[in-house]
Write a protein that holds these residues in place. Structure first.
Motif, PDB file in Angstrom:
ATOM      1  N   ARG A   1     -30.849  27.064 -32.849  1.00 56.55           N
ATOM      2  CA  ARG A   1     -31.596  25.577 -33.073  1.00 56.55           C
ATOM      3  C   ARG A   1     -32.613  26.444 -33.816  1.00 56.55           C
ATOM      4  O   ARG A   1     -33.461  25.953 -34.008  1.00 56.55           O
ATOM      5  CB  ARG A   1     -32.451  25.687 -30.942  1.00 56.55           C
ATOM      6  CG  ARG A   1     -32.428  25.240 -30.386  1.00 56.55           C
ATOM      7  CD  ARG A   1     -32.250  25.383 -29.277  1.00 56.55           C
ATOM      8  NE  ARG A   1     -34.465  24.863 -29.048  1.00 56.55           N
ATOM      9  CZ  ARG A   1     -35.296  25.172 -28.073  1.00 56.55           C
ATOM     10  NH1 ARG A   1     -34.898  26.011 -27.146  1.00 56.55           N
ATOM     11  NH2 ARG A   1     -36.373  24.911 -27.814  1.00 56.55           N
ATOM     12  N   SER A   2     -32.330  27.670 -34.049  1.00 57.37           N
ATOM     13  CA  SER A   2     -33.058  28.035 -35.969  1.00 57.37           C
ATOM     14  C   SER A   2     -32.687  28.272 -36.916  1.00 57.37           C
ATOM     15  O   SER A   2     -30.675  28.356 -36.798  1.00 57.37           O
ATOM     16  CB  SER A   2     -33.690  29.660 -35.412  1.00 57.37           C
ATOM     17  OG  SER A   2     -34.093  30.069 -35.683  1.00 57.37           O
TER      18      SER A   2
ATOM     19  N   PHE B   1     -37.690  25.613 -36.507  1.00 55.27           N
ATOM     20  CA  PHE B   1     -36.629  26.178 -34.886  1.00 55.27           C
ATOM     21  C   PHE B   1     -37.725  24.854 -33.873  1.00 55.27           C
ATOM     22  O   PHE B   1     -39.230  24.315 -34.431  1.00 55.27           O
ATOM     23  CB  PHE B   1     -37.564  27.194 -34.844  1.00 55.27           C
ATOM     24  CG  PHE B   1     -37.232  27.611 -32.984  1.00 55.27           C
ATOM     25  CD1 PHE B   1     -38.084  27.330 -31.729  1.00 55.27           C
ATOM     26  CD2 PHE B   1     -35.659  27.715 -32.676  1.00 55.27           C
ATOM     27  CE1 PHE B   1     -37.501  27.836 -30.536  1.00 55.27           C
ATOM     28  CE2 PHE B   1     -35.653  28.410 -31.444  1.00 55.27           C
ATOM     29  CZ  PHE B   1     -36.805  27.614 -29.804  1.00 55.27           C
TER      30      PHE B   1
ATOM     31  N   ARG C   1     -41.267  27.160 -39.027  1.00 55.21           N
ATOM     32  CA  ARG C   1     -41.498  28.775 -38.222  1.00 55.21           C
ATOM     33  C   ARG C   1     -42.448  29.583 -38.973  1.00 55.21           C
ATOM     34  O   ARG C   1     -43.637  30.002 -38.880  1.00 55.21           O
ATOM     35  CB  ARG C   1     -40.832  29.089 -37.247  1.00 55.21           C
ATOM     36  CG  ARG C   1     -41.522  29.534 -36.675  1.00 55.21           C
ATOM     37  CD  ARG C   1     -40.766  30.119 -35.279  1.00 55.21           C
ATOM     38  NE  ARG C   1     -39.593  30.600 -35.236  1.00 55.21           N
ATOM     39  CZ  ARG C   1     -38.536  30.324 -34.646  1.00 55.21           C
ATOM     40  NH1 ARG C   1     -39.248  30.949 -33.071  1.00 55.21           N
ATOM     41  NH2 ARG C   1     -37.786  31.179 -34.346  1.00 55.21           N
TER      42      ARG C   1
ATOM     43  N   SER D   1     -30.848  19.612 -34.322  1.00 54.95           N
ATOM     44  CA  SER D   1     -30.370  20.554 -34.685  1.00 54.95           C
ATOM     45  C   SER D   1     -30.495  21.458 -35.972  1.00 54.95           C
ATOM     46  O   SER D   1     -30.134  22.342 -37.023  1.00 54.95           O
ATOM     47  CB  SER D   1     -30.287  21.916 -34.441  1.00 54.95           C
ATOM     48  OG  SER D   1     -30.967  22.169 -32.780  1.00 54.95           O
TER      49      SER D   1
ATOM     50  N   SER E   1     -27.875  30.303 -38.779  1.00 55.94           N
ATOM     51  CA  SER E   1     -28.956  29.886 -37.552  1.00 55.94           C
ATOM     52  C   SER E   1     -28.741  30.531 -36.820  1.00 55.94           C
ATOM     53  O   SER E   1     -27.484  31.804 -37.031  1.00 55.94           O
ATOM     54  CB  SER E   1     -27.991  28.203 -37.396  1.00 55.94           C
ATOM     55  OG  SER E   1     -26.328  29.101 -36.474  1.00 55.94           O
TER      56      SER E   1
ATOM     57  N   TRP F   1     -32.167  31.167 -31.501  1.00 57.69           N
ATOM     58  CA  TRP F   1     -33.787  30.775 -32.090  1.00 57.69           C
ATOM     59  C   TRP F   1     -34.772  31.468 -32.499  1.00 57.69           C
ATOM     60  O   TRP F   1     -35.435  31.807 -32.493  1.00 57.69           O
ATOM     61  CB  TRP F   1     -34.831  30.651 -30.154  1.00 57.69           C
ATOM     62  CG  TRP F   1     -34.460  32.713 -29.287  1.00 57.69           C
ATOM     63  CD1 TRP F   1     -32.901  33.161 -28.816  1.00 57.69           C
ATOM     64  CD2 TRP F   1     -35.048  33.123 -29.423  1.00 57.69           C
ATOM     65  NE1 TRP F   1     -33.097  34.365 -28.440  1.00 57.69           N
ATOM     66  CE2 TRP F   1     -34.793  34.468 -28.380  1.00 57.69           C
ATOM     67  CE3 TRP F   1     -36.608  33.904 -29.827  1.00 57.69           C
ATOM     68  CZ2 TRP F   1     -35.162  35.526 -28.427  1.00 57.69           C
ATOM     69  CZ3 TRP F   1     -37.005  34.320 -29.367  1.00 57.69           C
ATOM     70  CH2 TRP F   1     -36.605  35.722 -29.418  1.00 57.69           C
TER      71      TRP F   1
END
Lengths: 114, 111
Positions: free
Chosen positions: A30-31, A50, A55, A72, A93, A96
């Motif tokens: 998800r990051s 994120f 972020r 994502s 990636s 999280w």
């Protein structure tokens, strides 16, 4: 498990144009982070997303922007291209983006600005 | 001045040699220290990860972190031609996604 996929692999643009690069992270991650790599400046952090929210942001001008979709996948956009924007743009990636997580990089998009 | 300075190289060694790669940094907030390997036309690949000070060994690779001196090293024993690549040190304070990288050292191991 498929790795991080970046498209296109190569791109040639002229000054003043804009460009959009795409990144599909590893499934379940998800990051998504973006980096610029040049021979003179090395790898420099652009931004991190994120859960569809930016972020963190590096020290790049507002011409550099990005977004993340609900699946994502992420895109970054560079407007009003300059010669100095020629670089390898890398996407990475992780699950999280936790401090002890492993970053997985794609092979990058090589952007040439003429 | 950059937050992370890496010995520039390039480095050329014979097969079987011990290789030492080094970085210094200025940001005391860095807690996580990584070494990446990057082959030509590929993205970086994580080799070693260390939290705070200390040593970590993985096969032929040893990572050392000395936070008091703000100095990190990667040692490669019995180097092989397949180790020829660019090695990047990287550090982060709280978020792996926002890492600060050194400029990289290009290593060539000659058969």
């Amino acid at each position: 498990k498929a790795g991080v996929t970046q498209t296109p692999r190569y791109l040639i643009k002229t000054r003043g144009q804009q460009v959009t690069l795409s990144c599909s992270p590893i499934s379940g991650h998800r990051s998504v982070s973006w980096y610029q790599q040049t021979p003179g400046q090395g790898l420099q952090f652009l931004f991190e997303y994120f859960s569809e929210t930016q972020r963190n942001k590096g020290n790049f001008p507002g011409r550099f922007s990005g977004r993340q979709f609900s699946n994502s996948r992420s895109e970054m956009n560079v407007s009003t291209l300059e010669l100095g924007d020629s670089a390898l743009y890398l996407c990475a990636s992780s699950s999280w983006g936790g401090p002890d997580e492993k970053l997985f990089f794609g092979s990058g998009t090589q952007l040439s600005v003429l | 001045q950059k937050e992370v300075e890496q010995d520039p190289g390039p480095l050329s060694v014979p097969e079987g040699a011990i290789v030492s790669l080094n970085c210094t940094y200025s940001n005391s907030a860095f807690q996580y220290f990584m070494w990446y390997r990057q082959y030509s036309r590929k993205g970086p690949e994580l080799l070693m990860y260390t939290y705070s000070s200390g040593n970590k060994e993985d096969g032929r690779f040893t990572a050392q972190v000395d936070k008091s001196s703000k100095y990190i090293s990667l040692f490669i024993r019995d180097s092989q031609p397949s180790d020829s690549a660019t090695y990047l040190c990287a550090m982060s304070a709280t978020n792996a996604g926002k890492s600060t990288f050194g400029d990289g050292t290009t290593l060539t191991v000659k058969p």
